[in-house]
Design a protein around this motif. Sequence first.
Motif, PDB file in Angstrom:
ATOM      1  N   GLU A   1       0.829  -1.202   0.000  1.00 33.01           N
ATOM      2  CA  GLU A   1       0.000   0.000   0.000  1.00 33.01           C
ATOM      3  C   GLU A   1       0.864   1.252   0.000  1.00 33.01           C
ATOM      4  O   GLU A   1       0.601   2.209  -0.743  1.00 33.01           O
ATOM      5  CB  GLU A   1      -0.908  -0.019   1.237  1.00 33.01           C
ATOM      6  CG  GLU A   1      -1.841   1.181   1.347  1.00 33.01           C
ATOM      7  CD  GLU A   1      -2.655   1.136   2.619  1.00 33.01           C
ATOM      8  OE1 GLU A   1      -3.877   1.332   2.544  1.00 33.01           O
ATOM      9  OE2 GLU A   1      -2.074   0.914   3.708  1.00 33.01           O
ATOM     10  N   ARG A   2       1.908   1.250   0.823  1.00 34.66           N
ATOM     11  CA  ARG A   2       2.785   2.411   0.883  1.00 34.66           C
ATOM     12  C   ARG A   2       3.557   2.595  -0.421  1.00 34.66           C
ATOM     13  O   ARG A   2       3.689   3.715  -0.930  1.00 34.66           O
ATOM     14  CB  ARG A   2       3.761   2.252   2.052  1.00 34.66           C
ATOM     15  CG  ARG A   2       4.779   3.380   2.167  1.00 34.66           C
ATOM     16  CD  ARG A   2       5.687   3.188   3.362  1.00 34.66           C
ATOM     17  NE  ARG A   2       6.366   1.909   3.361  1.00 34.66           N
ATOM     18  CZ  ARG A   2       7.438   1.646   2.620  1.00 34.66           C
ATOM     19  NH1 ARG A   2       7.935   2.568   1.799  1.00 34.66           N
ATOM     20  NH2 ARG A   2       8.012   0.459   2.680  1.00 34.66           N
TER      21      ARG A   2
ATOM     22  N   ALA B   1       1.385   4.014  -3.174  1.00 33.41           N
ATOM     23  CA  ALA B   1       1.159   5.453  -2.997  1.00 33.41           C
ATOM     24  C   ALA B   1       2.358   6.260  -3.484  1.00 33.41           C
ATOM     25  O   ALA B   1       2.213   7.374  -3.972  1.00 33.41           O
ATOM     26  CB  ALA B   1       0.883   5.751  -1.519  1.00 33.41           C
TER      27      ALA B   1
END
Length: 322
Positions: free
Chosen positions: A117-118, A121
Amino acid sequence: MQLLSIDPHNIPKTGDDRPVATLFRYVIRMSGNHQVWVCLVAACVALLTMAPLELQRRLVNDVIVAGDMELLLLLGSLYLAVLIVQGLMKVALRLYQSWLSESAIRYNRLHLSRVYERRTAENDEESGGHAVSIIGAEIDRLGGFVGEGFSQPVVNIGILLSVGSFMLVVEPFIAAVSLVFLVPQVILVPWFQSWINRLLERRLGLMRDLSDTISELSSDGNEIGDTQLPKQVDDIYRNRIKLLFVKFGTKGITNFLNALGPLCVLVFGGVMVIQGETTIGTIVAFVSGFDRLSNPLREMISYYRVAAQANVQHKMIAKWIT
């Protein structure tokens, strides 16, 4: 231990996302002091393995041949008690190992999901196919090694040492003949495993590429013929066939050597019984003993394969994280 107390509604935050350098450091990070306790259970299982062999020998030599009914009931009851305790200890060991493995898998999936997820992003071009493959099947195999990382060698090496020592003390010549058929397996398996490791690493890369292609196929609306998918599927097929040839070839050789062991015990032991140099009870115990030696050796060979594959998996996942 953090991995055993995760709140299911709170995905763990990643602080230092750097992977540990080796597979066994990963095992310690995931299970901590639990490895000490699971190894103690494994040691108890190994020590209990020698007792049935001595009881078998005494039942034949001291009881059946002598016709002592009272001693027969006593030793038979003791034998049954040992089998029950040993069976319960084995179940406890498997459950403990499985609990540690499943806990590690759960933590890793949540942790790597946060890492992905990081990274998504930060980079819109991050590969989703690789993440699906890693968080799905790959981490399942790697985390599954945590439970048996240290305890499996403890129980199997303990059984090999205890049973082998018993056989050498009781009848060194027959023991030496039996052990001859175990040595080639120790030599051959690492050579075959290095071949399997190369095929496995190639397979993991192909599966990740296939996941990427499928992701692109569903998102861009391309037809299968316009992608690399047919070639990738063929490459995976050929890789799998090669892997099966090596895997089953190795298994066939080891099974043949394991089958020769009891035969030699019966032949050489039979000659010694006829010549009055040993007893029937010793031969019965040795046939059972060879089986108890070949089983942990097979498990050690299986463990070596799993560890080698988990090491490949660990390196590839660590490379993806970094």
